[in-house]
Motif scaffolding. Sequence first.
Motif, PDB file in Angstrom:
ATOM      1  N   LEU A  91       0.829  -1.208   0.000  1.00 25.42           N
ATOM      2  CA  LEU A  91       0.000   0.000   0.000  1.00 25.42           C
ATOM      3  C   LEU A  91       0.862   1.257   0.000  1.00 25.42           C
ATOM      4  N   TYR A  92       1.943   1.217   0.800  1.00 26.13           N
ATOM      5  CA  TYR A  92       2.851   2.369   0.849  1.00 26.13           C
ATOM      6  C   TYR A  92       3.454   2.624  -0.537  1.00 26.13           C
ATOM      7  N   GLY A  93       3.861   1.521  -1.178  1.00 21.50           N
ATOM      8  CA  GLY A  93       4.429   1.652  -2.524  1.00 21.50           C
ATOM      9  C   GLY A  93       3.423   2.244  -3.492  1.00 21.50           C
ATOM     10  N   LEU A  94       2.176   1.769  -3.431  1.00 21.78           N
ATOM     11  CA  LEU A  94       1.137   2.301  -4.319  1.00 21.78           C
ATOM     12  C   LEU A  94       0.924   3.787  -4.060  1.00 21.78           C
ATOM     13  N   GLN A  95       0.898   4.149  -2.756  1.00 21.90           N
ATOM     14  CA  GLN A  95       0.649   5.542  -2.424  1.00 21.90           C
ATOM     15  C   GLN A  95       1.773   6.438  -2.954  1.00 21.90           C
ATOM     16  N   ARG A  96       3.015   5.955  -2.803  1.00 22.75           N
ATOM     17  CA  ARG A  96       4.151   6.782  -3.215  1.00 22.75           C
ATOM     18  C   ARG A  96       4.243   6.924  -4.732  1.00 22.75           C
ATOM     19  N   THR A  97       3.762   5.922  -5.463  1.00 20.80           N
ATOM     20  CA  THR A  97       3.940   5.973  -6.916  1.00 20.80           C
ATOM     21  C   THR A  97       2.680   6.428  -7.652  1.00 20.80           C
ATOM     22  N   THR A  98       1.618   6.822  -6.907  1.00 19.82           N
ATOM     23  CA  THR A  98       0.407   7.319  -7.576  1.00 19.82           C
ATOM     24  C   THR A  98       0.743   8.612  -8.318  1.00 19.82           C
ATOM     25  N   PRO A  99       0.500   8.674  -9.635  1.00 22.57           N
ATOM     26  CA  PRO A  99       0.785   9.921 -10.348  1.00 22.57           C
ATOM     27  C   PRO A  99      -0.183  11.015  -9.916  1.00 22.57           C
ATOM     28  N   SER A 100       0.296  12.242  -9.872  1.00 26.85           N
ATOM     29  CA  SER A 100      -0.563  13.356  -9.469  1.00 26.85           C
ATOM     30  C   SER A 100      -1.543  13.676 -10.603  1.00 26.85           C
ATOM     31  N   TYR A 101      -2.562  14.455 -10.277  1.00 24.52           N
ATOM     32  CA  TYR A 101      -3.548  14.852 -11.295  1.00 24.52           C
ATOM     33  C   TYR A 101      -2.846  15.564 -12.448  1.00 24.52           C
ATOM     34  N   GLY A 102      -1.869  16.391 -12.099  1.00 30.38           N
ATOM     35  CA  GLY A 102      -1.134  17.118 -13.132  1.00 30.38           C
ATOM     36  C   GLY A 102      -0.396  16.179 -14.074  1.00 30.38           C
ATOM     37  N   GLU A 103       0.126  15.091 -13.535  1.00 26.60           N
ATOM     38  CA  GLU A 103       0.860  14.138 -14.387  1.00 26.60           C
ATOM     39  C   GLU A 103      -0.093  13.339 -15.264  1.00 26.60           C
ATOM     40  N   ILE A 104      -1.265  12.963 -14.683  1.00 20.86           N
ATOM     41  CA  ILE A 104      -2.229  12.175 -15.461  1.00 20.86           C
ATOM     42  C   ILE A 104      -2.738  12.986 -16.650  1.00 20.86           C
ATOM     43  N   THR A 105      -2.936  14.291 -16.434  1.00 18.89           N
ATOM     44  CA  THR A 105      -3.528  15.123 -17.488  1.00 18.89           C
ATOM     45  C   THR A 105      -2.478  15.957 -18.211  1.00 18.89           C
ATOM     46  N   GLU A 156      -8.570  21.186 -39.242  1.00 15.09           N
ATOM     47  CA  GLU A 156      -9.490  22.265 -38.871  1.00 15.09           C
ATOM     48  C   GLU A 156      -8.686  23.520 -38.534  1.00 15.09           C
ATOM     49  N   SER A 157      -9.234  24.695 -38.903  1.00 19.14           N
ATOM     50  CA  SER A 157      -8.563  25.964 -38.590  1.00 19.14           C
ATOM     51  C   SER A 157      -8.304  26.059 -37.095  1.00 19.14           C
ATOM     52  N   LEU A 158      -7.126  26.555 -36.725  1.00 24.38           N
ATOM     53  CA  LEU A 158      -6.821  26.698 -35.299  1.00 24.38           C
ATOM     54  C   LEU A 158      -5.735  27.745 -35.106  1.00 24.38           C
ATOM     55  N   SER A 159      -5.534  28.138 -33.852  1.00 20.13           N
ATOM     56  CA  SER A 159      -4.429  29.024 -33.490  1.00 20.13           C
ATOM     57  C   SER A 159      -3.584  28.331 -32.437  1.00 20.13           C
ATOM     58  N   LEU A 160      -2.287  28.579 -32.473  1.00 22.02           N
ATOM     59  CA  LEU A 160      -1.388  28.015 -31.458  1.00 22.02           C
ATOM     60  C   LEU A 160      -1.113  29.122 -30.446  1.00 22.02           C
ATOM     61  N   MET A 161      -1.827  29.066 -29.332  1.00 19.88           N
ATOM     62  CA  MET A 161      -1.790  30.169 -28.373  1.00 19.88           C
ATOM     63  C   MET A 161      -0.613  30.072 -27.402  1.00 19.88           C
ATOM     64  N   THR A 175      -3.169  25.461 -26.421  1.00 20.49           N
ATOM     65  CA  THR A 175      -3.339  26.304 -25.242  1.00 20.49           C
ATOM     66  C   THR A 175      -2.382  25.800 -24.182  1.00 20.49           C
ATOM     67  N   ALA A 176      -2.158  26.610 -23.170  1.00 23.78           N
ATOM     68  CA  ALA A 176      -1.187  26.235 -22.145  1.00 23.78           C
ATOM     69  C   ALA A 176      -1.807  25.374 -21.062  1.00 23.78           C
ATOM     70  N   TRP A 177      -3.124  25.298 -21.001  1.00 24.30           N
ATOM     71  CA  TRP A 177      -3.728  24.671 -19.819  1.00 24.30           C
ATOM     72  C   TRP A 177      -4.706  23.534 -20.117  1.00 24.30           C
ATOM     73  N   THR A 178      -5.042  23.259 -21.362  1.00 27.55           N
ATOM     74  CA  THR A 178      -6.018  22.197 -21.616  1.00 27.55           C
ATOM     75  C   THR A 178      -5.408  20.836 -21.290  1.00 27.55           C
ATOM     76  N   PRO A 179      -6.068  19.991 -20.494  1.00 30.17           N
ATOM     77  CA  PRO A 179      -5.514  18.680 -20.170  1.00 30.17           C
ATOM     78  C   PRO A 179      -5.425  17.792 -21.404  1.00 30.17           C
ATOM     79  N   LEU A 180      -4.430  16.938 -21.442  1.00 31.25           N
ATOM     80  CA  LEU A 180      -4.236  15.932 -22.496  1.00 31.25           C
ATOM     81  C   LEU A 180      -4.156  16.533 -23.891  1.00 31.25           C
ATOM     82  N   GLU A 181      -3.686  17.776 -23.980  1.00 27.46           N
ATOM     83  CA  GLU A 181      -3.510  18.439 -25.268  1.00 27.46           C
ATOM     84  C   GLU A 181      -2.177  17.985 -25.863  1.00 27.46           C
ATOM     85  N   GLU A 182      -2.112  18.000 -27.188  1.00 30.30           N
ATOM     86  CA  GLU A 182      -0.835  17.681 -27.827  1.00 30.30           C
ATOM     87  C   GLU A 182       0.146  18.830 -27.603  1.00 30.30           C
TER      88      GLU A 182
END
Lengths: 197, 180
Positions: free
Chosen positions: A18-32, A92-97, A156-163
Amino acid sequence: MNNVLKAIVAVAASAAVLYGLQRTTPSYGEITSPIAVTGKLGKRIAANAFVIGVVKVHLARTVTTKSVGRTQTFTSSGVWALVEGAAEARSESLSLMSAQWLGRDGVRYALSQRFSTVPGFLPSQRLEPGLPQPVLMAFEIPEDQVSEGTLLIARTAWTPLEEEVRIELTGVGPDDIRPALVLARSEGAVPWTLKSE
Amino acid sequence: MTAAAAPTGGERRRYWFSLAALAIVLPAAIVVNSWDSLSEWRRLNSRTPLTVERGATQRYAGAQWQLTSLTRLPEGPTGAIPIVAEFEAVVDDPDLLKSPCAVVLVDDRGRRWQPAFLPSRVVRQARREAADKPRCGAFPNAEKGKTIMMAATFTVPGSATGLTLSVTVAGARPEYLVFR
């Protein structure tokens, strides 16, 4: 006795797991975190939504802009990095912000907005499918972050899972820093010119 | 663990029944939990095209829509071709037209071009009256029987063929118009 020993070992083992699982859980920021598409300076890099290539990185102490009847000189306490490239949307038309200079210390430098009115400035360029367009980016970075930098470009700088396209800037170093650059508007296919003074 | 009694036939059956039930209950729980999001996604997804042939009119979002012209302007120096789409809507029911409207130009390979925010200089010189028409937006002042004239300009490469204009009024989704 044997049973007690077994129970203690089982509890200790589960606690360790359990300790190992807790220590290696990726943070929300890493998942997204953004999905990286890597490439090199001078190469065409194709993400799913857009294609971009960086042609040249110019380094200078000062940048002078010239437009109709007006000349302005921009100084910096660091170094100016002007990045020239070309980009195109794919479906599709887009902008790289978002564009960032990731220094070798892991520090990110956002785009400088001081040349945001120059035509071709990346965030203000609307990219269309099938029409490659010249794009310009400007950064102010400390001199010790010039070499081994990486350029990060995303919609964009903040959209999760963006390329996010990551371009290794190999071969760029403090030796390339020039005292002054002139950035002028142009009527040609590339809407600006960059010259060393 | 000799103290534990061997499972009886009934217990064994219940165990396997519960395990098999999980295979049905778990997906069902996921569907029930995300039902609202799924139905919202289905509602907002533009998936029912109303195809309109050139020159014809089509009833959509409380109005009669017609594409009046789709003009290809001469190619610019970088190979970009400006396209001007002019279309109009005769209002039947102003209430249905109050939500925002979006237009997009699609080619036969499925590539999508958004309209320009402002008509370019070339468009303003070549099609002055089209450049002055409003874009397709929200129509708070729509009145029954009035005709709303709209225009949108796009920039496409020479390789774009089989262009169609698609118009979506948010309140009328999942239906959308496709002008051929």
